[in-house]
Enzyme design. Structure first.
Site, PDB file in Angstrom:
ATOM      1  N   HIS A  56       0.842  -1.204   0.000  1.00 43.78           N
ATOM      2  CA  HIS A  56       0.000   0.000   0.000  1.00 43.78           C
ATOM      3  C   HIS A  56       0.871   1.245   0.000  1.00 43.78           C
ATOM      4  O   HIS A  56       2.093   1.159   0.095  1.00 43.78           O
ATOM      5  CB  HIS A  56      -1.007  -0.018   1.156  1.00 43.78           C
ATOM      6  CG  HIS A  56      -0.438   0.039   2.542  1.00 43.78           C
ATOM      7  ND1 HIS A  56       0.365  -0.948   3.074  1.00 43.78           N
ATOM      8  CD2 HIS A  56      -0.572   0.966   3.529  1.00 43.78           C
ATOM      9  CE1 HIS A  56       0.685  -0.633   4.308  1.00 43.78           C
ATOM     10  NE2 HIS A  56       0.143   0.537   4.616  1.00 43.78           N
ATOM     11  N   HIS A  58       1.342   3.916   2.009  1.00 44.22           N
ATOM     12  CA  HIS A  58       1.887   4.651   3.151  1.00 44.22           C
ATOM     13  C   HIS A  58       3.415   4.762   3.081  1.00 44.22           C
ATOM     14  O   HIS A  58       4.086   3.862   2.579  1.00 44.22           O
ATOM     15  CB  HIS A  58       1.471   3.996   4.476  1.00 44.22           C
ATOM     16  CG  HIS A  58       0.034   4.269   4.835  1.00 44.22           C
ATOM     17  ND1 HIS A  58      -0.693   3.458   5.682  1.00 44.22           N
ATOM     18  CD2 HIS A  58      -0.802   5.274   4.453  1.00 44.22           C
ATOM     19  CE1 HIS A  58      -1.917   3.950   5.811  1.00 44.22           C
ATOM     20  NE2 HIS A  58      -2.008   5.047   5.076  1.00 44.22           N
ATOM     21  N   ASP A  60       5.769   4.444   5.186  1.00 40.67           N
ATOM     22  CA  ASP A  60       6.588   3.385   5.787  1.00 40.67           C
ATOM     23  C   ASP A  60       6.496   2.072   5.003  1.00 40.67           C
ATOM     24  O   ASP A  60       6.999   1.034   5.446  1.00 40.67           O
ATOM     25  CB  ASP A  60       6.226   3.173   7.269  1.00 40.67           C
ATOM     26  CG  ASP A  60       4.796   2.726   7.475  1.00 40.67           C
ATOM     27  OD1 ASP A  60       3.889   3.290   6.834  1.00 40.67           O
ATOM     28  OD2 ASP A  60       4.573   1.793   8.286  1.00 40.67           O
ATOM     29  N   HIS A  61       5.867   2.137   3.811  1.00 40.09           N
ATOM     30  CA  HIS A  61       5.772   0.952   2.942  1.00 40.09           C
ATOM     31  C   HIS A  61       6.257   1.233   1.520  1.00 40.09           C
ATOM     32  O   HIS A  61       6.672   0.312   0.824  1.00 40.09           O
ATOM     33  CB  HIS A  61       4.335   0.424   2.917  1.00 40.09           C
ATOM     34  CG  HIS A  61       3.886  -0.028   4.269  1.00 40.09           C
ATOM     35  ND1 HIS A  61       3.910  -1.338   4.665  1.00 40.09           N
ATOM     36  CD2 HIS A  61       3.478   0.682   5.350  1.00 40.09           C
ATOM     37  CE1 HIS A  61       3.521  -1.415   5.934  1.00 40.09           C
ATOM     38  NE2 HIS A  61       3.247  -0.202   6.372  1.00 40.09           N
ATOM     39  N   HIS A 114      -7.525  -0.812   5.580  1.00 43.69           N
ATOM     40  CA  HIS A 114      -6.487   0.082   6.125  1.00 43.69           C
ATOM     41  C   HIS A 114      -6.297   1.254   5.148  1.00 43.69           C
ATOM     42  O   HIS A 114      -6.323   2.415   5.534  1.00 43.69           O
ATOM     43  CB  HIS A 114      -5.207  -0.724   6.306  1.00 43.69           C
ATOM     44  CG  HIS A 114      -4.027   0.054   6.800  1.00 43.69           C
ATOM     45  ND1 HIS A 114      -3.956   0.585   8.065  1.00 43.69           N
ATOM     46  CD2 HIS A 114      -2.863   0.381   6.187  1.00 43.69           C
ATOM     47  CE1 HIS A 114      -2.787   1.216   8.210  1.00 43.69           C
ATOM     48  NE2 HIS A 114      -2.112   1.105   7.083  1.00 43.69           N
ATOM     49  N   ASP A 133      -0.229  -4.080   6.212  1.00 41.36           N
ATOM     50  CA  ASP A 133      -0.889  -3.596   7.433  1.00 41.36           C
ATOM     51  C   ASP A 133      -2.347  -4.027   7.508  1.00 41.36           C
ATOM     52  O   ASP A 133      -3.177  -3.356   8.101  1.00 41.36           O
ATOM     53  CB  ASP A 133      -0.832  -2.060   7.495  1.00 41.36           C
ATOM     54  CG  ASP A 133       0.556  -1.527   7.800  1.00 41.36           C
ATOM     55  OD1 ASP A 133       1.467  -2.334   8.060  1.00 41.36           O
ATOM     56  OD2 ASP A 133       0.721  -0.288   7.774  1.00 41.36           O
ATOM     57  N   HIS A 171       4.571  -4.934  10.814  1.00 41.42           N
ATOM     58  CA  HIS A 171       4.985  -4.231  12.035  1.00 41.42           C
ATOM     59  C   HIS A 171       5.109  -5.185  13.226  1.00 41.42           C
ATOM     60  O   HIS A 171       4.402  -6.184  13.305  1.00 41.42           O
ATOM     61  CB  HIS A 171       3.967  -3.149  12.421  1.00 41.42           C
ATOM     62  CG  HIS A 171       3.930  -1.983  11.490  1.00 41.42           C
ATOM     63  ND1 HIS A 171       4.694  -0.851  11.664  1.00 41.42           N
ATOM     64  CD2 HIS A 171       3.201  -1.775  10.363  1.00 41.42           C
ATOM     65  CE1 HIS A 171       4.434   0.016  10.691  1.00 41.42           C
ATOM     66  NE2 HIS A 171       3.537  -0.526   9.880  1.00 41.42           N
TER      67      HIS A 171
HETATM   68 FE    FE Z   1       2.636   0.544   8.192  1.00 44.39          FE
HETATM   69 ZN    ZN Z   2       0.013   1.484   6.635  1.00 46.63          ZN
END
Ligand code: FE
Ligand code: ZN
Length: 255
Positions: A56, A58, A60-61, A114, A133, A171
């Protein structure tokens, strides 16, 4: 095993994953939380990055996509219905797509909730799934963009995989998730035992990821709305499963 998975920490609580198919030599980074640790991991393993599989959009991805792509000229694969938010995307995939990768096959599941364009990557020959996530050990992703109905459908898609399936979530949230899980399903003995195990692992700094579908089925409250213990605890005895799921998610947001 036809694939090898190398897992390592990124950012504060993300995991990076390199997937390597040794016969053909292809290597994918599942998401790109941070370019530098991914490059170090590649160097350590002696693998050349050929692909990024984004779950996805985001940061952090997908935050490392551009840096990795400029170094490796790797092919970036992501959700067709979220392509505008995946930096450097080359190949767009949708629910049910199966693509050949090296000498194995990867199946794509759309698992919105998400985010609206979240996908999971399933390596059927190895019974391994990367869920980003969407599903966590003892948890599930926050509903930033999707509805409880969407997320419940997504979780059910994942839970239809065999119990033995290895689940790589993005995570290390498990210990906090366990505290919440125990608060809503206090009489689940498998959960009580698992929670103790998690405390021991974390005390030694050992990852609790990966998990398995079977373990989540037995202990994760977000995929257990049918549990009467859970239903009673949150005051929704006999309610629709999606309503039990939605209330469980709402309580976790405020836990
Ligand atoms: Fe994440
Ligand atoms: Zn995420």
């Amino acid at each position: 095993m036809t694939i090898q998975v190398h897992q390592f920490p990124c950012l504060s609580d993300n995991y990076g994953f390199l997937v390597h198919e040794p016969e053909s030599g292809v290597t994918a980074s599942v998401d790109s939380p941070e370019a530098d640790p991914i490059n170090r991991a590649l160097e350590e393993k002696g693998w050349r990055l050929t692909h990024i599989f984004n779950t996805h959009h985001h940061f952090d991805h997908a935050g490392g996509n551009e840096k990795l792509k400029s170094k490796w000229s790797c092919e970036v694969i992501g959700a067709a219905n979220d392509a505008s938010r995946i930096p450097g995307i080359d190949t767009r995939v949708s629910d049910g797509d199966t693509f050949v990768w090296g000498n194995t096959e990867v199946k794509v599941f759309e698992v919105p909730g998400h985010t609206t364009g979240h996908i999971a990557y399933y390596f059927a020959a190895d019974d391994v799934v990367f869920v980003g996530d969407t599903l966590f050990a003892l948890g599930c992703g926050r509903l930033f963009e999707g509805t409880p109905v969407q997320m419940w459908d997504s979780l059910q898609k994942l839970m239809a995989l065999p119990d033995e399936t290895t689940v790589y979530c993005a995570h290390e949230y498990t210990q906090a998730n366990a505290a919440f899980a125990l608060s809503v399903e206090p009489q689940n003995e498998a959960l009580v035992a698992r929670s103790r195990e998690i405390d021991e692992l974390r005390a030694q700094g050992i990852p609790t990821v990966p998990t398995t579908i079977g373990r989540e089925r037995a202990t994760n409250p977000f995929v257990r709305p049918m549990s009467s213990d859970l239903q009673v605890t949150i005051g929704l005895e006999g309610a629709d499963l999606v309503d039990v799921f939605a209330e469980t998610r709402r309580r976790k947001d405020n836990f």
